[in-house]
Structures are given as structure tokens and as C-alpha cells.
Design an enzyme around this catalytic site. Structure first.
Site, PDB file in Angstrom:
ATOM      1  N   LEU A  70       0.920  -1.132   0.000  1.00 45.63           N
ATOM      2  CA  LEU A  70       0.000   0.000   0.000  1.00 45.63           C
ATOM      3  C   LEU A  70       0.962   1.184   0.000  1.00 45.63           C
ATOM      4  O   LEU A  70       1.989   1.121   0.654  1.00 45.63           O
ATOM      5  CB  LEU A  70      -0.876  -0.036   1.252  1.00 45.63           C
ATOM      6  CG  LEU A  70      -1.741  -1.300   1.389  1.00 45.63           C
ATOM      7  CD1 LEU A  70      -2.417  -1.364   2.747  1.00 45.63           C
ATOM      8  CD2 LEU A  70      -2.776  -1.364   0.273  1.00 45.63           C
ATOM      9  N   ASN A 101       7.845  -0.593   2.960  1.00 44.59           N
ATOM     10  CA  ASN A 101       8.661   0.335   2.147  1.00 44.59           C
ATOM     11  C   ASN A 101       7.866   1.551   1.665  1.00 44.59           C
ATOM     12  O   ASN A 101       7.828   1.868   0.476  1.00 44.59           O
ATOM     13  CB  ASN A 101       9.333  -0.396   0.976  1.00 44.59           C
ATOM     14  CG  ASN A 101       8.346  -1.017   0.017  1.00 44.59           C
ATOM     15  OD1 ASN A 101       7.209  -1.304   0.376  1.00 44.59           O
ATOM     16  ND2 ASN A 101       8.768  -1.223  -1.214  1.00 44.59           N
ATOM     17  N   HIS A 185      13.512 -10.501   2.010  1.00 44.30           N
ATOM     18  CA  HIS A 185      13.508 -10.281   0.552  1.00 44.30           C
ATOM     19  C   HIS A 185      14.885 -10.764   0.107  1.00 44.30           C
ATOM     20  O   HIS A 185      15.891 -10.107   0.373  1.00 44.30           O
ATOM     21  CB  HIS A 185      13.308  -8.787   0.292  1.00 44.30           C
ATOM     22  CG  HIS A 185      13.605  -8.337  -1.103  1.00 44.30           C
ATOM     23  ND1 HIS A 185      12.658  -7.753  -1.912  1.00 44.30           N
ATOM     24  CD2 HIS A 185      14.752  -8.333  -1.829  1.00 44.30           C
ATOM     25  CE1 HIS A 185      13.205  -7.432  -3.079  1.00 44.30           C
ATOM     26  NE2 HIS A 185      14.478  -7.769  -3.059  1.00 44.30           N
ATOM     27  N   ASN A 284      10.635  -7.472  -9.190  1.00 40.72           N
ATOM     28  CA  ASN A 284      11.726  -7.964  -8.373  1.00 40.72           C
ATOM     29  C   ASN A 284      11.195  -9.009  -7.399  1.00 40.72           C
ATOM     30  O   ASN A 284      10.263  -8.696  -6.665  1.00 40.72           O
ATOM     31  CB  ASN A 284      12.290  -6.778  -7.560  1.00 40.72           C
ATOM     32  CG  ASN A 284      13.763  -6.904  -7.362  1.00 40.72           C
ATOM     33  OD1 ASN A 284      14.355  -7.911  -7.728  1.00 40.72           O
ATOM     34  ND2 ASN A 284      14.352  -5.893  -6.758  1.00 40.72           N
ATOM     35  N   ASP A 311       2.479  -9.776  -3.709  1.00 40.41           N
ATOM     36  CA  ASP A 311       3.489  -8.737  -3.977  1.00 40.41           C
ATOM     37  C   ASP A 311       2.865  -7.619  -4.797  1.00 40.41           C
ATOM     38  O   ASP A 311       3.500  -7.049  -5.703  1.00 40.41           O
ATOM     39  CB  ASP A 311       4.735  -9.315  -4.652  1.00 40.41           C
ATOM     40  CG  ASP A 311       5.921  -8.350  -4.606  1.00 40.41           C
ATOM     41  OD1 ASP A 311       5.813  -7.290  -3.949  1.00 40.41           O
ATOM     42  OD2 ASP A 311       6.960  -8.660  -5.216  1.00 40.41           O
TER      43      ASP A 311
HETATM   44  C1  NCD Z   1       8.310  -3.804  -4.787  1.00 36.80           C
HETATM   45  C2  NCD Z   1       7.664  -2.443  -4.695  1.00 36.80           C
HETATM   46  O1  NCD Z   1       7.327  -1.877  -5.746  1.00 36.80           O
HETATM   47  O2  NCD Z   1       7.481  -1.934  -3.585  1.00 36.80           O
HETATM   48  N1  NCD Z   1       8.563  -4.130  -6.148  1.00 36.80           N
HETATM   49  C3  NCD Z   1       8.702  -5.350  -6.667  1.00 36.80           C
HETATM   50  O3  NCD Z   1       9.113  -5.452  -7.818  1.00 36.80           O
HETATM   51  N2  NCD Z   1       8.411  -6.426  -5.985  1.00 36.80           N
HETATM   52  C4  NCD Z   1       9.546  -3.754  -3.973  1.00 36.80           C
HETATM   53  C5  NCD Z   1      10.536  -4.808  -4.270  1.00 36.80           C
HETATM   54  O4  NCD Z   1      10.374  -5.937  -3.763  1.00 36.80           O
HETATM   55  O5  NCD Z   1      11.486  -4.527  -4.954  1.00 36.80           O
END
Ligand code: NCD
Length: 447
Positions: A70, A101, A185, A284, A311
Site C-alpha cells: 500500500l 517500504n 527479501h 523484483n 506482492d
Molecule cells: C516492490 C515495490 O514496488 O514496492 N517491487 C517489486 O518489484 N516487488 C519492492 C521490491 O520488492 O522490490
């Protein structure tokens, strides 16, 4: 504490099959004042009851997402807690764990409390994962005890892995003492070396910097060694490679207290998608070749991987429309997860529906301690239990025979960065019931 009040009134879910402790049975479900009171056939709905049609559907425990970004506070143009919660409810989720984050990140009681407060009135319950280090900078431990006292159960610097093995070891040790869970992660940045896609045939062909599978696997291996040595519990986020699945399988066989999750895009898409240079396929960990996708599916089927986590990573068009190597990684997930999992795992791989509900609901609820036995952060209600009298009515009704087509602009998320644009889906979420309140009826959000 009444932060999460049960809804007043009677709801009858009529028809279809219900996932009960004894398995799937054809029955109706009666909900009175927020609790399931009966699972029986041919119920007569009392006057004034809300009746939800579930003919041809399956009613089960509402989904729980261990991994939702979020963007509040900090990037409310991409997602707010309310918009993300609406997307979650439409995706069948009755609880989500918000990742830390944000800006500022969730490394202080002040910000964590603000997010929990904003999440207390939305259409899904919002728990949070606290940052494991101050500023997610990987150096000094965050005030884990203070956040744990607020009810935070999961701690992670997600978006980045903790690079320093000594810091990771101390964090694991500290979490163990407090009875909370460290979540990683897994990405060794030195090995990843700035790669924005999987290192392999496609990265070479397209001239995009790649990161090898070992960037993920090296950290998986390190953390499993540390967890084993310390007798610590660890949760591994969004695993995506053959080697990661093998390492977790071997660690579980040795009795290491590891749980793991995988995201739908890692079992439905391959790195061939990046040939379009479309940054909607940038994520990612990166999309991988077929053999990795097959290993994730095998891990989900055989119990090596415990949970499907979205994710869900909303980004504004202004940032996602940048050239591939400049755009941020991440893709939407909440509103497409069930359909993708149903299609790929149940229809194509032959997984039993019961196991799918374990992966989407029961296991993630247990990992986040949002289940009946858990500490249930901040007074959240219980999630993930199979449907039986006495449980809070956090339920989803899914229609396996429905067909629909994904359109980013039609999703409830404020962002539109779905990699499944235009794709036709099998199976949909028909109704979502949160604490007895139908928050989604016939695929429509009610508030
Ligand atoms: C995530 C994000 O956008 O907050 N992005 C992703 O590709 N999973 C953060 C991250 O894990 O790099």
C-alpha cells in the site's frame, strides 16, 4: 478493544459448496451478527436477511495476503490504504499485510500506528510488516520490541534484503526472543550487480542487464543456515528460482522452521515477456525461464512453498512508462491472484481446491498470526479457518466457471500496472464478507 466490530444482521449464502473442516460439502451458510452460525442445507432465510447467491460457487475462508504494497504514506497517487483495501476485497482478501517500504517507512511506532488506524475502517483488515532496520538501510535494528508491543508480527526490509550477514543474524536472534518472525527479501545486491531482469538468453538477446538466480539463492542459503543455527523461525518472501525451492525443501526436511511464499506472476509468466521492453513486466525478483516457473508450481503443490502472496506493487503510469531499466519494479496483484492460481494450479496442475485455500488463506493467516490461535495484531479478527459455526464471518465466495478479461483501468487499484492487460481469466471472486458485512456482492465493491 472494538477496533474491528462485527457487522449486525443476518446474511445467508445460498447454494454451492462450502469448504468446511470436513472438506467440501454442498450447503448454505448462515451468518448472524458477524459470526457463522450454521452450515446446513436448505436454510430458510429469516425476514430481513441479506441473501447472497452462491449457486455453482465455493464458499471458503477469505484470502490473506502476506505481501501487499500500500503506498500510504508517501505515494498516495499510486495507492492509498483505502484503495488497496478495496482492490483486496474485490480479490477475495479479508486481510492483508502491508509492506514497510513506504515513505517514511514503517520503522517507528508512530507511522505503524497511523497505518493501522487508517486500515481499521477499510474493506479488508490491514496488518503491517515492520521494517527490520532503521530506514530499511540494513545497518541498525529498528525498534522491533516497540513495534512487536503494538502487535506487529512480521519484520522485513522488503524491497531490499538485509545485505550484511551479521545484521541479519542479530535481527533473527532478536525476533526469536520476541516471538515475532523475520521475513527476508532474498537478493544479494553484489551478485545481482544492478541487473533488472533475469540473467539468461533473453537478457543477452535484448541487451538488458541481468541478475543471476544465485543473487536470490545465495541469500536464501545464508538465511537458512542462520535460522538453523539459531533455532529461529524465518519466512522467505516471493521465491522465484529452482535453487530456492530446492534449498527450502532440504531445510524443511532438516526441521528448520522456514515458511515460504511465491507470487502468481512467478508461476504464470516467464522472462520471454520482456521481449516487449514493456516495464509492466519488470518486477523484483525478475520473471524467470520455464524451468523456474515449473519449480515454483511443484513447490506450491508439494508443500515446500506455504503461501501464495501477491506482492501487489502499484506504480503510477508516469513512473512505469519510463524506459525498462529506469522504471521501478513491481506489478499489481490483488485483483488477479485468485483467477491465476485457480487456472494455473487447479485447472492446469490438478491441485485440489482445499490445497488452494490453504495457500491463499489458512497458511498465510497462520504465518501472519492472523489465525484463531495467533496473537492477532492490534485486535484483528481471526482469518483462515475453514467454515464452521462460531468463526468470524471473514469469507470469500468464488465462482470457478466465471470468465472475465483484465483491464488495468477497470481495476479498483489507483494504479493500472497489471502485466495481464487484455488477458481472459478463468474463475472470479463473486462475494467477499468481512466480519459479517458483504463488502463485495456479485463482483461489485459495496463501499
Ligand atoms: C516492490 C515495490 O514496488 O514496492 N517491487 C517489486 O518489484 N516487488 C519492492 C521490491 O520488492 O522490490
Amino acid at each position: 478493544m472494538h477496533r474491528y466490530p462485527l457487522a449486525k444482521g443476518t446474511v445467508v449464502i445460498r447454494g454451492g459448496a462450502v469448504l468446511t473442516p470436513a472438506g467440501l460439502v454442498d450447503a448454505d451458510v448462515v451468518i448472524v451478527d458477524g459470526l457463522v452460525t450454521a452450515v446446513e442445507s436448505n436454510v430458510t432465510a429469516p425476514e430481513g436477511a441479506t441473501v447472497l447467491d452462491a449457486e455453482g460457487c465455493i464458499t471458503g475462508p477469505g484470502f490473506v495476503d502476506l505481501h501487499t504494497h500500500l503506498r500510504e504514506p508517501g505515494k498516495e497517487q499510486a495507492e492509498t490504504i483505502a484503495s488497496g483495501a478495496r482492490a483486496a476485497a474485490l480479490g477475495g482478501y479479508t486481510a492483508v499485510v502491508a509492506m514497510p517500504n513506504t515513505s517514511p517507512c514503517l520503522d517507528s511506532a508512530f507511522v505503524v500506528r497511523a497505518v493501522l488506524d487508517l486500515g481499521a475502517t477499510t474493506t479488508t483488515e490491514v496488518a503491517v510488516a515492520g521494517a527490520i532496520t532503521v530506514g530499511r538501510a540494513g545497518e541498525q535494528l529498528a525498534p522491533i520490541a516497540e513495534l512487536a508491543a503494538l502487535g506487529v508480527q512480521l519484520f522485513t526490509d522488503d524491497g531490499t534484503g538485509v545485505q550484511h550477514g551479521g545484521v541479519a543474524r542479530r535481527a533473527l536472534d532478536y525476533c526469536t526472543g520476541l516471538g515475532v518472525t523475520y521475513a527476508e527479501h532474498c537478493e544479494d545486491l553484489a551478485i545481482a550487480s544492478g541487473g533488472v531482469v533475469h540473467e539468461g538468453a533473453w537478457s543477452a538477446k535484448l541487451g538488458l542487464p541481468g541478475q543471476p538466480a544465485s543473487a536470490e539463492e545465495a541469500m536464501v542459503a545464508r538465511d537458512l543456515l542462520l535460522a538453523g543455527e539459531l533455532g529461529a523461525r524465518i519466512h522467505l518472501l516471493h521465491l522465484s528460482t529452482v535453487g530456492s525451492v530446492e534449498l527450502v525443501r532440504a531445510a524443511k526436511a532438516k526441521g528448520i522452521a522456514v515458511t515460504a511464499e511465491a507470487a502468481p506472476h512467478h508461476f504464470t509468466l516467464t522472462d520471454a515477456e520482456i521481449a516487449s521492453y514493456d516495464a509492466r513486466f519488470k518486477v523484483n525478483p525478475p520473471l524467470r525461464p520455464d524451468e523456474h516457473v515449473a519449480a515454483i508450481i511443484e513447490g506450491l503443490c508439494d508443500g515446500t512453498i506455504d503461501a501464495i502472496a501477491t506482492d501487489h506493487a502499484p506504480h503510477t503510469p508516469e513512473t512505469k512508462d519510463l524506459p525498462f531499466d529506469e522504471a521501478p519494479p513491481g506489478m499489481l496483484g490483488l485483483e488477479t491472484a485468485f483467477s491465476l492460481a485457480y487456472e494455473r494450479l487447479v485447472e492446469a496442475a490438478g491441485m485440489r481446491v482445499e490445497r488452494l485455500f490453504d495457500l491463499l488463506s489458512t497458511n498465510p493467516a497462520r504465518i501472519a498470526e492472523l489465525d484463531a490461535a495467533g496473537a492477532r495484531p492490534y485486535g484483528h479478527t481471526a482469518h483462515g479457518a475453514r467454515v464452521a459455526p462460531g468463526i468470524p464471518a471473514n469469507l470469500v465466495v468464488v465462482d470457478p466457471s466465471a470468465r472475465w478479461t483484465v483491464a488495468g483501468t477497470a481495476l479498483a487499484s489507483l494504479a493500472t500496472n497489471t502485466p495481464y492487460e487484455g488477458r481472459s481469466m478463468h474463475g472470479s471472486v463473486r462475494h467477499t464478507i468481512l466480519r459479517g458485512e458483504p463488502v463485495v456482492i456479485s463482483g461489485e465493491a459495496q463501499r
